[in-house]
Design an enzyme around this catalytic site. Structure first.
Site, short mmCIF file in Angstrom:
data_model
loop_
_atom_site.label_atom_id
_atom_site.label_comp_id
_atom_site.label_asym_id
_atom_site.label_seq_id
_atom_site.Cartn_x
_atom_site.Cartn_y
_atom_site.Cartn_z
CG ASP A 5 -13.31 5.93 67.14
OD1 ASP A 5 -13.56 7.10 66.81
OD2 ASP A 5 -14.18 5.11 67.52
CD GLU A 24 7.86 -5.10 69.36
OE1 GLU A 24 7.87 -5.71 68.28
OE2 GLU A 24 7.27 -5.49 70.38
#
Length: 555
Positions: free
Chosen positions: A215, A275
């Site tokens: 956002d 990751e």
């Protein structure tokens, strides 16, 4: 049990494609208004779980769930008071885990709305920060002394109207809030703030989320010197970021957002996502003057955001062929390395059926256009039913934005009313009790259950168009080459790894003759549009589209 509830898929039905986000169709769920499961009139996570088969059958790749974190709900979840928990209104962490599991079983990935630029004023961090100028979190928010006359530190304005600065009598300073005064902005110049937000991101990745909608991603970092924004010439003002009644549009927002220091945080954010192979991020860029330039900066290379959520088609301007062509030309010229995520509607804007005053044939045509552009797409719950903006009376209004600027701007509630599932229920199958916003009667006439059994419905059109999109690799992941764009038509080529798809859209109310590009082409009959082949060529009726596949593959 309806057909919508009976999709059977194997456990862990996700593909192994870590590049799944490129060309993905993402379905936005506004949880308060999707499905109530416990009779309190407010949608919840269990309700989403119950309706996931409907979403899977639609044919989208992922859902984006608007905020469900703990919150006082002054901005309906975009004011977070605890990032690591579910608000009891929506359920529990266990419910969220169950939602992830069920979505993955159905082959649907889960993106959550992460609100990092600001918190609720009720967040423990802010409560501590405001107590003094030397506590452990004193620098976690943007604090500043007043000018000698007691006025705010500079001229920055809030998206919700008025000054972006609020006086705090406890700390005897102003704090920055780009949105409601109850939504103080975090200080991204403080590395401890960045570290904590990355830890929160890891918390949700560990729970199995597939990505994040970030956002107001360009609001993270402010100008350290707190310089005034210059005025924006009147001829350059638009309502892409704020409604026209808001003086926010009077400024050129050079210093309160879109600062270059944000890139370093985004690199740290991307490194964390890397990751977890297959995870993705789409950044919402709220920027009217330099939106595409910000997108280009935020998506350049492979160490920043995967894509940005584009505002170009969320504005009021009608998407004529020329207008769409200009947007595509600018995007190709400016965002040379990045990837867009296009949308017509969301929870913050008037639904596009009403905003552009479109009848059903044009809604279908423009949905086909959206799903043919280079980029990923976001579909807002209910647009697949052809829902219009609902009227919400002032006494039923919930949105603080609408209450402030009523009646010239009625707020965002008209796009947030409950989803209509059935016609045989006074609340459209959304809830057994009074909903938090009234159900629009005209929406009930377009209920999902009714459209699911109608082969000619808008819902079936969306299913067919999504299936067509998914069947053609150039449309999903390819580049785009604009051929023609004017008031009557727009046509372009999509090409990927030697394969090409020609796309032509008749935007007019008259039949058109369509000339295929040079080469050998096979007209695709799988798209949900009609055309006529004659001895003179191809005739395309009003508001219809044509797709052709190159049979002479290019190296």
């Amino acid at each position: 049990m309806s057909k919508m509830d009976t999709v059977a898929m194997p456990v862990n039905a996700l593909s192994d494609d870590t590049d799944w986000w490129r060309g993905a169709a993402i379905y936005q769920i506004y949880p308060r208004s999707f499905q109530d499961s416990n009779g309190d009139g407010i949608g919840d996570l269990s309700g989403i779980i119950h309706r996931l088969p409907y979403v899977a059958e639609l044919g989208v790749d992922a859902i984006w769930i608007s905020p469900f974190f703990r919150s006082p709900m002054l901005d309906f979840g975009y004011d977070v008071s605890d990032y690591r928990d579910v608000d009891p209104m929506f359920g529990t962490l266990g419910d969220f885990d169950a939602l992830i599991e069920r979505a993955h079983q159905l082959g649907v990935r889960v993106i959550i709305d992460l609100v990092l630029s600001h918190t609720s004023a009720q967040h423990p961090w802010f409560r501590e920060s405001r107590t003094s100028r030397d506590n452990a979190r004193s620098d976690w928010y943007v604090w500043a002394d007043p000018k000698p006359d007691g006025s705010p530190p500079n001229n920055w304005l809030s998206i919700f109207g008025g000054s972006a600065w609020e006086w705090d009598g406890e700390r005897m300073q102003y704090y920055l809030h780009n949105f409601l005064s109850e939504q103080p902005d975090l200080n991204f110049h403080n590395p401890d703030v960045q570290d904590e937000l990355l830890d929160i991101t890891r918390f949700w990745l560990e729970r199995g989320v597939d990505g994040f909608r970030l956002d107001t991603v360009n609001f993270y970092v402010h100008d350290k010197q707190l310089r005034d924004n210059p005025p924006l010439p009147e001829e350059e003002r638009n309502d892409n970021t704020a409604p026209s009644v808001n003086p926010y549009n009077f400024q050129d927002h050079l210093y309160d957002k879109s600062q270059p220091e944000n890139l370093e945080f985004l690199r740290r954010f991307r490194a964390l996502l890397d990751e977890y192979p297959g995870s993705t991020a789409v950044g919402e860029v709220g920027e009217s003057q330099r939106g595409m330039e910000v997108q280009a900066a935020y998506t350049a290379g492979d160490d920043l955001l995967h894509m940005c959520y584009d505002f170009a088609f969320l504005a009021n301007a009608y998407p004529t062929g020329g207008h769409v062509g200009d947007i595509l030309e600018r995007f190709n010229r400016i965002v040379t390395e990045g990837w867009a995520c296009w949308a017509y509607s969301n929870h913050d804007v008037v639904r596009h059926a009403s905003r552009w005053n479109m009848d059903e044939p044009r809604l279908r045509l423009y949905a086909g256009l959206l799903m043919s552009l280079k980029g990923s797409v976001c579909l807002y719950q209910g647009e697949e039913l052809g829902l219009t903006e609902a009227y919400v009376a002032y006494e039923d209004l919930q949105d603080p934005y609408g209450k402030r600027f009523w009646p010239k701007f009625k707020g965002r509630d008209g796009a947030r009313t409950p989803f209509p599932w059935t016609r045989d229920n006074r609340n459209g199958g959304f809830s057994d009790e009074k909903p938090w916003l009234p159900v629009a009667m005209e929406h009930v006439q377009r209920a999902a259950q009714e459209q699911a059994t109608d082969a000619g419905s808008m819902l079936q059109f969306y299913k067919n168009m999504l299936a067509f999109r998914k069947a053609h690799e150039p449309v999903l992941k390819g580049d785009i080459e604009l051929i023609a764009a004017d008031d009557n038509q727009i046509s372009f080529l999509r090409h990927h790894n030697g394969a090409r798809v020609f796309c032509h859209f008749n935007l007019s109310g008259e039949d058109q003759r369509v000339a295929l590009p040079d080469g050998q082409w096979d007209i695709d009959r799988g798209a949900p549009f009609s055309f006529t082949e004659t001895a003179d060529g191809i005739s395309l009726p009003p508001h219809q589209a044509l797709f052709a596949i190159a049979s002479d593959a290019q190296a």
